[in-house]
Motif scaffolding. Structure first.
Motif, mmCIF file in Angstrom:
data_model
loop_
_atom_site.group_PDB
_atom_site.id
_atom_site.type_symbol
_atom_site.label_atom_id
_atom_site.label_comp_id
_atom_site.label_asym_id
_atom_site.label_seq_id
_atom_site.Cartn_x
_atom_site.Cartn_y
_atom_site.Cartn_z
ATOM 1 N N GLY A 65 0.801 -1.224 0.000
ATOM 2 C CA GLY A 65 0.000 0.000 0.000
ATOM 3 C C GLY A 65 0.833 1.273 0.000
ATOM 4 O O GLY A 65 0.342 2.364 0.294
ATOM 5 N N ILE A 66 2.120 1.131 -0.352
ATOM 6 C CA ILE A 66 3.004 2.311 -0.368
ATOM 7 C C ILE A 66 3.244 2.709 -1.823
ATOM 8 O O ILE A 66 3.756 1.911 -2.613
ATOM 9 N N LEU A 67 2.878 3.920 -2.161
ATOM 10 C CA LEU A 67 3.048 4.407 -3.527
ATOM 11 C C LEU A 67 4.169 5.445 -3.559
ATOM 12 O O LEU A 67 4.259 6.288 -2.666
ATOM 13 N N VAL A 68 5.004 5.351 -4.574
ATOM 14 C CA VAL A 68 6.210 6.193 -4.633
ATOM 15 C C VAL A 68 6.254 6.925 -5.970
ATOM 16 O O VAL A 68 6.275 6.283 -7.034
ATOM 17 N N ASN A 69 6.265 8.229 -5.909
ATOM 18 C CA ASN A 69 6.286 9.038 -7.132
ATOM 19 C C ASN A 69 7.309 10.156 -6.992
ATOM 20 O O ASN A 69 7.878 10.356 -5.916
ATOM 21 N N ALA A 70 7.532 10.864 -8.072
ATOM 22 C CA ALA A 70 8.512 11.967 -8.042
ATOM 23 C C ALA A 70 7.947 13.179 -8.770
ATOM 24 O O ALA A 70 7.101 13.054 -9.656
ATOM 25 N N ILE A 71 8.459 14.323 -8.371
ATOM 26 C CA ILE A 71 8.136 15.542 -9.109
ATOM 27 C C ILE A 71 9.430 16.131 -9.661
ATOM 28 O O ILE A 71 10.508 15.934 -9.104
ATOM 29 N N ALA A 72 9.288 16.819 -10.777
ATOM 30 C CA ALA A 72 10.390 17.601 -11.337
ATOM 31 C C ALA A 72 9.866 19.031 -11.431
ATOM 32 O O ALA A 72 9.129 19.368 -12.366
ATOM 33 N N PRO A 73 10.151 19.855 -10.412
ATOM 34 C CA PRO A 73 9.512 21.172 -10.344
ATOM 35 C C PRO A 73 10.300 22.286 -11.046
ATOM 36 O O PRO A 73 11.500 22.149 -11.299
ATOM 37 N N THR A 74 9.581 23.354 -11.342
ATOM 38 C CA THR A 74 10.230 24.627 -11.678
ATOM 39 C C THR A 74 9.477 25.693 -10.893
ATOM 40 O O THR A 74 8.250 25.806 -11.028
ATOM 41 N N ALA A 75 10.200 26.426 -10.043
ATOM 42 C CA ALA A 75 9.526 27.424 -9.213
ATOM 43 C C ALA A 75 10.486 28.564 -8.905
ATOM 44 O O ALA A 75 11.704 28.374 -8.867
ATOM 45 N N ALA A 76 9.909 29.722 -8.670
ATOM 46 C CA ALA A 76 10.707 30.891 -8.310
ATOM 47 C C ALA A 76 11.047 30.803 -6.824
ATOM 48 O O ALA A 76 10.178 30.985 -5.968
ATOM 49 N N THR A 77 12.284 30.455 -6.529
ATOM 50 C CA THR A 77 12.769 30.379 -5.154
ATOM 51 C C THR A 77 14.173 30.982 -5.143
ATOM 52 O O THR A 77 14.698 31.353 -6.196
ATOM 53 N N ARG A 78 14.801 30.977 -3.988
ATOM 54 C CA ARG A 78 16.168 31.518 -3.936
ATOM 55 C C ARG A 78 17.109 30.672 -4.804
ATOM 56 O O ARG A 78 18.133 31.140 -5.273
ATOM 57 N N MET A 79 16.729 29.391 -5.010
ATOM 58 C CA MET A 79 17.567 28.508 -5.819
ATOM 59 C C MET A 79 17.569 28.891 -7.297
ATOM 60 O O MET A 79 18.511 28.602 -8.025
ATOM 61 N N THR A 80 16.480 29.502 -7.748
ATOM 62 C CA THR A 80 16.369 29.843 -9.171
ATOM 63 C C THR A 80 16.423 31.358 -9.393
ATOM 64 O O THR A 80 16.006 31.840 -10.444
#
Ligand code: NAI
Length: 306
Positions: A188-203
């Motif tokens: 019952g454990i589901l594992v997914n990933a995101i590949a984000p793009t967002a305005a943060t201090r990192m970008t």
């Protein structure tokens, strides 16, 4: 319309939740009813120093009527991961989902990259996932339920100049997702990933004129869905930024078959265009699916000629 994605009664750990995308995850999860363990050591983008970032987000969630507790553990160590999971169990008595979002950058070309630039980045992003998920896993298995969201990046999946350390770590997380998704599915454990793009201090200064459109909140909606019981996706990579959400996948083509006698390097030279053609690809659900594809190409037991 009433909210259909709900985390009422659920406990979620969010790593790196003191700033940027992780902060948006934490506040959104709390608004949907989750008790959130807001983890952040509060360092700078390169991972140095510390501040009270986690406590600030906790205060914000509580002020809005939500439930949250801070953890300043570093996910870069196994002890930090264990303490973080312990914080969830000690405070709320359970753990339902982990969003591993913590991240740092040490951008350099390979020629200029130090050992420390490599290890620091791998330790937070990739080893950090192991540090948190290994102690979390037995709790998820025992209750027969769990959701895991890993944070990948187009930098690794597609490449980005000067980010060999970061790109390798971010794509390593996809390998982890692929395997854990198989190991967790029957529990019952589901594992997914995101590949984000967002305005943060990192970008900062990277997103140009459209910076304002890349609110981290767009990313938080996707991560919150993936962390919820309503999500039935497993082993998916969702790319999200600026309000657009898509899917990234790994496919494989039937390719070229040179017959039962091993091909020579010259045969490969002659066939290279056909080998690299993208027609008729499939998206395997596991490594075993590719073996099935090979058997089909060879006309083996599971192939059309069988
Ligand atoms: P951010 O720098 O605002 O947030 C990252 C957070 O992780 C910081 O608060 C930092 O203190 C925390 N952190 C770093 N090392 C830690 C450690 N050892 N233990 C606990 N916390 C730690 O950056 P942003 O943009 O919010 O990034 C979040 C995630 O999304 C990262 O994994 C990043 O690589 C990923 N990402 C972000 C993209 C973007 O467009 N902003 C693009 C692709 C991926």
């Amino acid at each position: 319309m009433s909210a259909r994605v709900t985390l009422d009664g659920r406990v979620v750990v969010v790593t790196g939740a003191g700033n940027g995308i992780g902060r948006a995850h934490a506040t959104t999860l709390a608004a949907r009813g989750a008790s959130v363990v807001v983890n952040d050591l509060g360092g700078t983008v390169d991972g140095s120093g510390s501040s009270g970032a986690a406590e600030q987000v906790v205060a914000e969630i509580r002020a809005a009527g939500g439930a949250a507790v801070a953890s300043t553990d570093s996910v870069a160590t196994a002890a930090g991961g264990a303490d973080l999971v312990g914080r969830a169990i000690d405070t709320y008595g359970r753990l339902d989902a982990v969003i591993h979002n913590a991240g740092i950058l040490r951008d350099r070309t390979l020629a200029k990259m130090s050992d420390e630039d490599v290890s620091a980045v791998l330790d937070v992003h990739l080893a950090g996932a192991f540090h948190v998920l290994r102690p979390a896993w037995p709790h998820l298995v025992a209750q027969g339920y769990g959701r895991i969201v890993l944070t990948s990046s187009s930098s690794g999946l597609f490449g980005n100049f000067g980010q060999a350390n970061y790109g390798a770590a971010k794509t390593g997380l996809i390998g982890l997702m692929n395997v854990l998704a198989l190991e967790g599915a029957r529990r019952g454990i589901l594992v997914n990933a995101i590949a984000p793009t967002a305005a943060t201090r990192m970008t900062e200064n990277l997103l140009g004129e459209l910076t304002d459109r890349f609110d981290p909140q767009h990313v938080a909606a996707v991560a919150t869905f993936l962390a919820s019981e309503q999500c039935q996706l497993n082993r998916h990579i969702l790319t999200v930024g600026g309000g657009r959400v898509g899917r990234i996948f790994l496919g494989v083509t039937p390719g070229w078959y040179g017959g039962p006698t091993p091909a020579s390097p010259d045969d490969i030279l002659d066939a290279v265009d056909e080998i690299c053609r993208l027609d008729d690809f499939i998206v395997p659900d596991s490594g075993a699916d590719e073996v099935t594809l090979i058997q089909r190409v060879l006309g083996g037991p599971s192939g059309p000629s069988a």
